[in-house]
Write a protein that holds these residues in place. Sequence first.
Motif, PDB file in Angstrom:
ATOM      1  N   MET A 123     -70.496 -42.674 -17.216  1.00 42.66           N
ATOM      2  CA  MET A 123     -70.228 -44.106 -16.400  1.00 42.66           C
ATOM      3  C   MET A 123     -71.184 -44.737 -16.005  1.00 42.66           C
ATOM      4  O   MET A 123     -71.123 -45.941 -16.140  1.00 42.66           O
ATOM      5  CB  MET A 123     -69.949 -43.499 -15.194  1.00 42.66           C
ATOM      6  CG  MET A 123     -68.879 -42.194 -15.133  1.00 42.66           C
ATOM      7  SD  MET A 123     -67.170 -43.143 -15.022  1.00 42.66           S
ATOM      8  CE  MET A 123     -66.621 -44.361 -13.623  1.00 42.66           C
ATOM      9  N   LEU A 124     -72.606 -44.281 -16.853  1.00 42.67           N
ATOM     10  CA  LEU A 124     -73.658 -45.316 -17.197  1.00 42.67           C
ATOM     11  C   LEU A 124     -73.985 -46.077 -18.132  1.00 42.67           C
ATOM     12  O   LEU A 124     -74.153 -45.115 -19.493  1.00 42.67           O
ATOM     13  CB  LEU A 124     -74.580 -44.860 -16.303  1.00 42.67           C
ATOM     14  CG  LEU A 124     -74.740 -44.117 -14.599  1.00 42.67           C
ATOM     15  CD1 LEU A 124     -75.897 -43.471 -14.031  1.00 42.67           C
ATOM     16  CD2 LEU A 124     -74.506 -45.653 -13.900  1.00 42.67           C
ATOM     17  N   PRO A 125     -74.547 -46.819 -18.643  1.00 39.75           N
ATOM     18  CA  PRO A 125     -74.936 -47.315 -20.060  1.00 39.75           C
ATOM     19  C   PRO A 125     -76.004 -46.551 -20.318  1.00 39.75           C
ATOM     20  O   PRO A 125     -76.985 -45.814 -18.940  1.00 39.75           O
ATOM     21  CB  PRO A 125     -75.372 -49.114 -19.667  1.00 39.75           C
ATOM     22  CG  PRO A 125     -76.013 -48.894 -17.736  1.00 39.75           C
ATOM     23  CD  PRO A 125     -74.840 -48.208 -17.601  1.00 39.75           C
ATOM     24  N   PRO A 126     -76.818 -46.752 -21.502  1.00 39.67           N
ATOM     25  CA  PRO A 126     -77.647 -45.309 -22.134  1.00 39.67           C
ATOM     26  C   PRO A 126     -78.966 -46.206 -20.996  1.00 39.67           C
ATOM     27  O   PRO A 126     -79.050 -47.318 -20.815  1.00 39.67           O
ATOM     28  CB  PRO A 126     -78.219 -45.664 -23.696  1.00 39.67           C
ATOM     29  CG  PRO A 126     -77.009 -46.843 -23.478  1.00 39.67           C
ATOM     30  CD  PRO A 126     -76.046 -47.061 -22.493  1.00 39.67           C
ATOM     31  N   GLY A 127     -79.673 -45.559 -20.888  1.00 39.60           N
ATOM     32  CA  GLY A 127     -81.433 -45.583 -20.677  1.00 39.60           C
ATOM     33  C   GLY A 127     -80.568 -45.684 -18.690  1.00 39.60           C
ATOM     34  O   GLY A 127     -81.902 -46.814 -17.966  1.00 39.60           O
ATOM     35  N   ALA A 128     -79.820 -45.649 -18.308  1.00 39.89           N
ATOM     36  CA  ALA A 128     -79.632 -46.867 -16.510  1.00 39.89           C
ATOM     37  C   ALA A 128     -80.417 -45.567 -16.035  1.00 39.89           C
ATOM     38  O   ALA A 128     -80.747 -45.715 -14.550  1.00 39.89           O
ATOM     39  CB  ALA A 128     -78.354 -46.430 -16.227  1.00 39.89           C
ATOM     40  N   PRO A 129     -80.889 -43.938 -15.731  1.00 39.16           N
ATOM     41  CA  PRO A 129     -81.507 -43.754 -14.484  1.00 39.16           C
ATOM     42  C   PRO A 129     -83.108 -44.276 -15.133  1.00 39.16           C
ATOM     43  O   PRO A 129     -83.328 -44.387 -13.267  1.00 39.16           O
ATOM     44  CB  PRO A 129     -81.514 -42.365 -15.681  1.00 39.16           C
ATOM     45  CG  PRO A 129     -79.586 -42.212 -15.948  1.00 39.16           C
ATOM     46  CD  PRO A 129     -80.120 -43.403 -17.117  1.00 39.16           C
ATOM     47  N   ASP A 130     -84.090 -44.426 -15.872  1.00 43.81           N
ATOM     48  CA  ASP A 130     -85.216 -44.198 -15.874  1.00 43.81           C
ATOM     49  C   ASP A 130     -85.204 -46.348 -15.403  1.00 43.81           C
ATOM     50  O   ASP A 130     -86.060 -46.604 -14.944  1.00 43.81           O
ATOM     51  CB  ASP A 130     -85.314 -44.728 -17.604  1.00 43.81           C
ATOM     52  CG  ASP A 130     -85.544 -43.471 -18.167  1.00 43.81           C
ATOM     53  OD1 ASP A 130     -85.679 -42.645 -16.870  1.00 43.81           O
ATOM     54  OD2 ASP A 130     -85.317 -43.232 -19.302  1.00 43.81           O
ATOM     55  N   GLN A 131     -84.310 -46.839 -15.763  1.00 44.53           N
ATOM     56  CA  GLN A 131     -83.957 -48.694 -15.277  1.00 44.53           C
ATOM     57  C   GLN A 131     -84.108 -48.267 -13.251  1.00 44.53           C
ATOM     58  O   GLN A 131     -84.431 -49.167 -12.537  1.00 44.53           O
ATOM     59  CB  GLN A 131     -83.209 -48.998 -15.673  1.00 44.53           C
ATOM     60  CG  GLN A 131     -82.729 -49.843 -16.899  1.00 44.53           C
ATOM     61  CD  GLN A 131     -84.374 -50.959 -17.358  1.00 44.53           C
ATOM     62  OE1 GLN A 131     -84.377 -51.369 -16.841  1.00 44.53           O
ATOM     63  NE2 GLN A 131     -85.002 -50.015 -18.297  1.00 44.53           N
ATOM     64  N   PHE A 132     -83.014 -47.492 -13.139  1.00 39.62           N
ATOM     65  CA  PHE A 132     -83.134 -46.776 -11.288  1.00 39.62           C
ATOM     66  C   PHE A 132     -84.295 -47.020 -11.046  1.00 39.62           C
ATOM     67  O   PHE A 132     -84.964 -47.464  -9.478  1.00 39.62           O
ATOM     68  CB  PHE A 132     -82.157 -45.956 -11.686  1.00 39.62           C
ATOM     69  CG  PHE A 132     -81.412 -46.289 -10.271  1.00 39.62           C
ATOM     70  CD1 PHE A 132     -80.659 -46.361  -8.878  1.00 39.62           C
ATOM     71  CD2 PHE A 132     -82.460 -45.173  -8.987  1.00 39.62           C
ATOM     72  CE1 PHE A 132     -80.342 -46.646  -7.558  1.00 39.62           C
ATOM     73  CE2 PHE A 132     -82.081 -45.038  -8.065  1.00 39.62           C
ATOM     74  CZ  PHE A 132     -80.920 -45.542  -7.214  1.00 39.62           C
ATOM     75  N   ARG A 133     -84.789 -45.662 -12.139  1.00 40.91           N
ATOM     76  CA  ARG A 133     -86.338 -45.070 -11.244  1.00 40.91           C
ATOM     77  C   ARG A 133     -87.278 -46.169 -10.999  1.00 40.91           C
ATOM     78  O   ARG A 133     -88.456 -46.175 -10.515  1.00 40.91           O
ATOM     79  CB  ARG A 133     -86.748 -44.281 -11.784  1.00 40.91           C
ATOM     80  CG  ARG A 133     -86.545 -42.689 -12.295  1.00 40.91           C
ATOM     81  CD  ARG A 133     -87.040 -41.815 -12.600  1.00 40.91           C
ATOM     82  NE  ARG A 133     -85.996 -40.944 -12.923  1.00 40.91           N
ATOM     83  CZ  ARG A 133     -86.764 -39.722 -11.760  1.00 40.91           C
ATOM     84  NH1 ARG A 133     -88.533 -39.765 -11.777  1.00 40.91           N
ATOM     85  NH2 ARG A 133     -86.135 -38.737 -12.404  1.00 40.91           N
ATOM     86  N   LYS A 134     -87.372 -47.521 -11.865  1.00 43.02           N
ATOM     87  CA  LYS A 134     -88.257 -48.317 -11.929  1.00 43.02           C
ATOM     88  C   LYS A 134     -87.346 -49.907 -11.389  1.00 43.02           C
ATOM     89  O   LYS A 134     -88.939 -49.655  -9.742  1.00 43.02           O
ATOM     90  CB  LYS A 134     -87.927 -49.321 -13.320  1.00 43.02           C
ATOM     91  CG  LYS A 134     -88.485 -48.525 -14.544  1.00 43.02           C
ATOM     92  CD  LYS A 134     -88.486 -49.442 -16.491  1.00 43.02           C
ATOM     93  CE  LYS A 134     -89.081 -48.378 -16.718  1.00 43.02           C
ATOM     94  NZ  LYS A 134     -88.765 -49.523 -18.156  1.00 43.02           N
ATOM     95  N   LEU A 135     -86.396 -50.254 -10.702  1.00 43.14           N
ATOM     96  CA  LEU A 135     -85.750 -50.649  -9.766  1.00 43.14           C
ATOM     97  C   LEU A 135     -86.470 -50.977  -8.317  1.00 43.14           C
ATOM     98  O   LEU A 135     -86.479 -51.135  -7.180  1.00 43.14           O
ATOM     99  CB  LEU A 135     -84.843 -51.468 -10.019  1.00 43.14           C
ATOM    100  CG  LEU A 135     -84.487 -51.684 -11.135  1.00 43.14           C
ATOM    101  CD1 LEU A 135     -82.952 -52.283 -11.467  1.00 43.14           C
ATOM    102  CD2 LEU A 135     -85.373 -53.584 -11.073  1.00 43.14           C
ATOM    103  N   PHE A 136     -85.521 -48.583  -8.115  1.00 46.51           N
ATOM    104  CA  PHE A 136     -85.618 -48.012  -6.973  1.00 46.51           C
ATOM    105  C   PHE A 136     -86.482 -46.758  -6.667  1.00 46.51           C
ATOM    106  O   PHE A 136     -86.515 -45.885  -6.715  1.00 46.51           O
ATOM    107  CB  PHE A 136     -84.197 -48.036  -6.401  1.00 46.51           C
ATOM    108  CG  PHE A 136     -83.256 -48.970  -6.275  1.00 46.51           C
ATOM    109  CD1 PHE A 136     -83.121 -49.648  -5.695  1.00 46.51           C
ATOM    110  CD2 PHE A 136     -82.870 -49.406  -7.536  1.00 46.51           C
ATOM    111  CE1 PHE A 136     -82.540 -51.533  -5.468  1.00 46.51           C
ATOM    112  CE2 PHE A 136     -81.151 -50.109  -7.919  1.00 46.51           C
ATOM    113  CZ  PHE A 136     -81.658 -51.229  -6.962  1.00 46.51           C
ATOM    114  N   PRO A 137     -87.944 -47.528  -6.857  1.00 45.20           N
ATOM    115  CA  PRO A 137     -88.889 -46.638  -6.912  1.00 45.20           C
ATOM    116  C   PRO A 137     -88.753 -45.291  -4.919  1.00 45.20           C
ATOM    117  O   PRO A 137     -87.771 -46.260  -4.357  1.00 45.20           O
ATOM    118  CB  PRO A 137     -89.971 -47.347  -6.454  1.00 45.20           C
ATOM    119  CG  PRO A 137     -90.095 -48.292  -6.613  1.00 45.20           C
ATOM    120  CD  PRO A 137     -89.111 -48.676  -6.896  1.00 45.20           C
TER     121      PRO A 137
END
Length: 273
Positions: A123-137
């Motif tokens: 359901m997520l675009p490629p790289g979404a988990p990594d971006q989430f980690r950067k935005l929401f530590p």
Amino acid sequence: MAVLGFQAVQFPSLDYHSLPRRRSSSGYINVVRCGIAEPSGEPAPFGQKTRYNDGFFEKVFMALFARKMGRFATPAKAGTQTEKKRSWWDSDYESFVDVSKRVMQGRSRIQQQEVVREVLLSMLPPGAPDQFRKLFPPTRWAAEFNAALTVPFFAWLVGPSEVVEVEVNGVKQRSGVLIKKCRYLENSGCVGMCVNMCKIPTQDFFTNEFGLPLTMIPNFEDMSCEMVYGQVPPPFEEDPVSKQPCFSDISPWQIPTPASVINYKPEKSFVLN
């Protein structure tokens, strides 16, 4: 908590006054209502099925998840309503739950959880988990922000919920979400579906993929559930749900599970029916 090697991003304080609120004995609680058709506007009592008025967007989400999960489900029986392909605006919650049931058939709990993980990732675009980690530590702000987002965006899936104050590592914060009566558990009537298709994979996804710990605490006596962002979930063997029996009186279906799955050690306390 560790920041997972990413530089923390500074955000302004979350403004809870922008969300609808009601007064409780412990203060104000943020609450967002979904399309409940009950006269009281609240979920039906335990043992009774809550009626909902699902709108266009709710049905789109149901159809999207059902189609993603359908790739892993056993075929529907010939001649049933489920077998017929529905349009995006003609989907309903019962069809979504039926697909979940068929995903469980013939799979161990680990395999069921892995299917949910694959569906969520798809359901997520490629790289979404990594971006989430950067935005929401994993900070208090991130936990509270995600709790606030959960209430409106997951109403179609779990029903009405509200942001509540919880204690995480000795600190009180508004990173809890109280689901009044989980729609998924109510419609399935199955403890195994709650645990293996929702609780464990959702906890694992947020904790391991997004890097934001999440613990879900279902109450099988009234079908409510508490989500605690920022709290690390316990190992399955230490979680009370590992010893929770099925709803033998209300479960409307039985899964034809192979004997090898039933005898699999982690499921010995589960009776999948």
